[in-house]
Design an enzyme around this catalytic site. Structure first.
Site, mmCIF file in Angstrom:
data_model
loop_
_atom_site.group_PDB
_atom_site.id
_atom_site.type_symbol
_atom_site.label_atom_id
_atom_site.label_comp_id
_atom_site.label_asym_id
_atom_site.label_seq_id
_atom_site.Cartn_x
_atom_site.Cartn_y
_atom_site.Cartn_z
ATOM 1 N N SER A 1 -0.389 0.720 7.390
ATOM 2 C CA SER A 1 -0.700 1.885 6.567
ATOM 3 C C SER A 1 -1.231 3.136 7.134
ATOM 4 O O SER A 1 -1.647 3.115 8.452
ATOM 5 C CB SER A 1 -1.878 1.354 5.375
ATOM 6 N N GLU B 1 -10.753 -1.572 3.879
ATOM 7 C CA GLU B 1 -9.318 -1.129 4.072
ATOM 8 C C GLU B 1 -9.081 0.085 3.249
ATOM 9 O O GLU B 1 -9.862 0.759 2.501
ATOM 10 C CB GLU B 1 -8.312 -2.118 3.563
ATOM 11 N N ASP C 1 0.693 -1.317 0.072
ATOM 12 C CA ASP C 1 -0.165 0.085 0.141
ATOM 13 C C ASP C 1 0.982 1.317 0.059
ATOM 14 O O ASP C 1 1.735 1.368 0.832
ATOM 15 C CB ASP C 1 -0.988 0.185 1.043
#
Length: 474
Positions: free
Chosen positions: A79, A195, A22
């Protein structure tokens, strides 16, 4: 040779070696665009998450730096995002002009939100001694904070992924956070975990209007299987997000291809830009590349387009290549059942404009290698669908990889197409980026030809051109 390995992207960001996923901490500050990202600095597997770091001055050419954030006693570094705290609302900086603050998930015994700050343009970071700033003991998936300043309510707003929904938090200083509201439990597609959310305020093309857009990445249950990104349009009042969409028709995919995930936007830019991880969790750990594994999509400029009262996301790729190697042909007519063929390079941008085709027209393009492999896009105006075939090349590493990737044309006949071909990917932008499809490919040979074909009607091509793109690594 480094950056010249088989299938190494030549103008998409990849690390020199080892695993990334990510994009994180996207922020523009003092002339630099920062790209942080999930990083395993030791192996080619998803483990031991750090934040890696790269910078750019043009969103196209990248310089890789060292590790920005490393695991500690609270866990590994998952993240998150970064902002410019220009008024030093956090009080973490000696100067009243502030600096950069990163907001990220600590993944330990539970997932919690923490912050770090940098006073040297993101080169080094100090973790806040009072971490975590949002503790958690109840929710398994409680991660990926995306923070931005909400001017109307004069606060920092965080969107946070919470398994099957989004939670909103507000803060005056990036340290003390208050729960604001939740969104999403009543909407479809909960097969996979939610997410990497984002909250954007985007202009509507051709008007002075702007609308709020809530981004959600979902791992599993994408339109073609596995990971994908969808979005809601609506309003945000500083506390709650109110969608335009009704639940039964809410899912609008930002990119219906197989390989665009966890996309988030840059903070502190005039226009809105985002980037995604170019992979899919179905096979990310086994894609046939080395010594690196995974890379990023091209950066895209974002806006909205209104069609029949429905707001569609529009994405325009950012290509900053000074190459003048452009080849073009005008006014080409391709009869039904025939093909026109052109020699191209394996790193190229192809642009195609066609005269207004009938609703029944079916046509397409092929990217053909010197080993007669064909990666084919078929446009079906009657069905208002496209299909991208990646059933050739190296495909035996995962049963989920060979695919006929399908996506919607939103009721619009295709009049223009941009295809950006790198050594292991094809990014397709139809109708100015209203339909986008990103797909990895692993040809055994090298792409050398572009073929344009008409299926059932003659196709009038007003212009076809291609630009050979230089490597950003040279």
């Amino acid at each position: 040779m480094l950056y010249q390995e088989k299938h190494r992207p030549q103008f998409h960001f990849t690390p020199k070696e080892n695993w990334i996923n990510d994009p994180n901490g996207l922020v523009y500050y003092e002339g630099e665009y920062h790209l942080f990202y999930q990083r395993n600095p030791h192996t080619n597997d998803h483990a031991d998450m750090h934040w890696g770091h790269a910078t750019s001055t043009d969103l196209y050419h990248w310089e890789e730096h060292g590790i920005a954030l490393a695991p500690d006693e609270l866990g590994t570094i998952f993240s998150g995002s970064a902002v410019v705290d220009k008024n030093n609302t956090s009080g973490l900086f000696e100067s009243d002009t502030g600096g950069l603050v990163a907001i990220f998930t600590h993944d330990g015994e539970s997932q919690q939100q923490s912050i770090a700050y940098s006073e040297d343009k993101g080169r080094t970071w100090t973790k806040y001694e009072g971490n975590p700033v949002i503790p958690n003991t109840k929710i398994k998936d409680f991660r990926d904070p995306k923070v931005s300043w909400h001017e109307d309510s004069k606060q920092w707003v965080m969107v946070l992924a919470c398994g099957d929904h989004i939670q909103f938090y507000g803060s005056p200083n990036l340290i003390d956070w208050t729960y604001l509201s939740s969104f999403g439990k009543e909407y479809p597609s909960h097969i996979g975990v939610w997410e990497c959310p984002d909250l954007l305020y985007l202009p509507v093309e051709g008007s002075s209007q702007k609308e709020w857009v809530l981004i959600v990445s979902i791992n599993a249950d994408g339109p073609n299987g596995g990971s994908a990104v969808y979005y809601f349009t609506g309003s945000f009042d500083g506390k709650e997000f109110h969608p335009n969409e009704k639940s039964e028709d809410a899912l609008k995919w930002a990119d219906a291809g197989k390989d665009f995930y966890a996309a988030v936007s840059w903070d502190n830019t005039e226009d809105t830009y985002w980037i995604g991880w170019m992979n899919n969790w179905q096979y990310a750990g086994v894609v046939p590349v080395s010594p690196w594994r995974s890379g990023m999509s091209l950066v895209r400029k974002m806006s909205l387009y209104e069609k029949d009262g429905n707001l569609l996301l529009k994405q325009e790729p950012i290509v900053r290549d000074s190459s003048k190697e452009v080849t073009s042909y005008q006014d080409v007519t391709i009869q039904a059942g025939t093909t026109e063929s052109y020699d191209i390079s394996d790193t190229a941008q192809i642009d195609l404009q066609v005269s207004k085709a009938s609703d029944s027209t079916k046509w397409g393009v092929k990217f053909v290698t010197d080993q007669d492999e064909a990666f084919q896009l078929v446009i079906d105006n009657q069905a208002s669908m496209y299909t991208f075939y990646r059933t050739e090349g190296i495909i035996d590493f995962s049963e989920d990889f060979p695919e006929e990737v399908k996506g919607s044309l939103h009721g619009l006949n295709v009049q223009d197409l941009t295809a950006i071909v790198d050594r292991s990917s094809v990014e397709l932008f139809l109708n100015g980026g209203l339909t986008v499809s990103t797909n990895l490919i692993y040809p055994k040979g090298t792409v050398t030809k572009l073929e344009i074909f008409a299926v059932n009607d003659a196709l009038k091509v007003d212009n076809v051109s291609w630009t050979s793109l230089h490597s950003i690594w040279k």
